[in-house]
Design an enzyme around this catalytic site. Structure first.
Site, PDB file in Angstrom:
ATOM      1  N   ARG A  15       0.821  -1.218   0.000  1.00 15.21           N
ATOM      2  CA  ARG A  15       0.000   0.000   0.000  1.00 15.21           C
ATOM      3  C   ARG A  15       0.850   1.261   0.000  1.00 15.21           C
ATOM      4  O   ARG A  15       0.578   2.195  -0.759  1.00 15.21           O
ATOM      5  CB  ARG A  15      -0.959   0.012   1.191  1.00 15.21           C
ATOM      6  N   ASN A  42      -6.141  -2.650   2.174  1.00 12.47           N
ATOM      7  CA  ASN A  42      -6.187  -4.093   2.363  1.00 12.47           C
ATOM      8  C   ASN A  42      -7.645  -4.507   2.475  1.00 12.47           C
ATOM      9  O   ASN A  42      -8.474  -3.758   2.979  1.00 12.47           O
ATOM     10  CB  ASN A  42      -5.470  -4.498   3.649  1.00 12.47           C
TER      11      ASN A  42
END
Length: 94
Positions: free
Chosen positions: A18, A36
């Site tokens: 990320r 996520n």
């Protein structure tokens, strides 16, 4: 301006996917978000010029240096005009 939603599967959580995505998107001039998902995948939305969004979709197929990408699902969507690229929290499990 185009928008693509991608869902990336593999070893993609806990490997800086990320944050690397956020930095790479900012460098490419792409807005959107990444998070996520409870099922172990990572979901991202990329908005921007076609070349820049295509660059991010290609990046998602490789991922961060520590990730192992097994698959990428891509969905075309209508742009919303997002202003920044951000990391969003994981949605709650049902």
């Amino acid at each position: 301006m185009i928008r693509r939603r991608v869902v990336v599967s593999g070893d993609v959580q806990g490997v800086y996917f990320r944050d690397t995505c956020r930095v790479t998107a900012a460098e490419a001039g792409v807005t959107g978000w990444v998070r996520n998902r409870p099922d172990g995948t990572v979901e991202a939305v990329f908005e921007g010029p076609p070349e820049a969004v295509d660059q991010m979709v290609a990046w998602a197929r490789e991922g961060s240096p520590l990730s192992i990408v097994d698959g990428v699902e891509i969905v075309e969507e209508e742009p919303e005009g997002l202003a920044v690229f951000e990391i969003r929290p994981t949605p709650w499990r049902d």
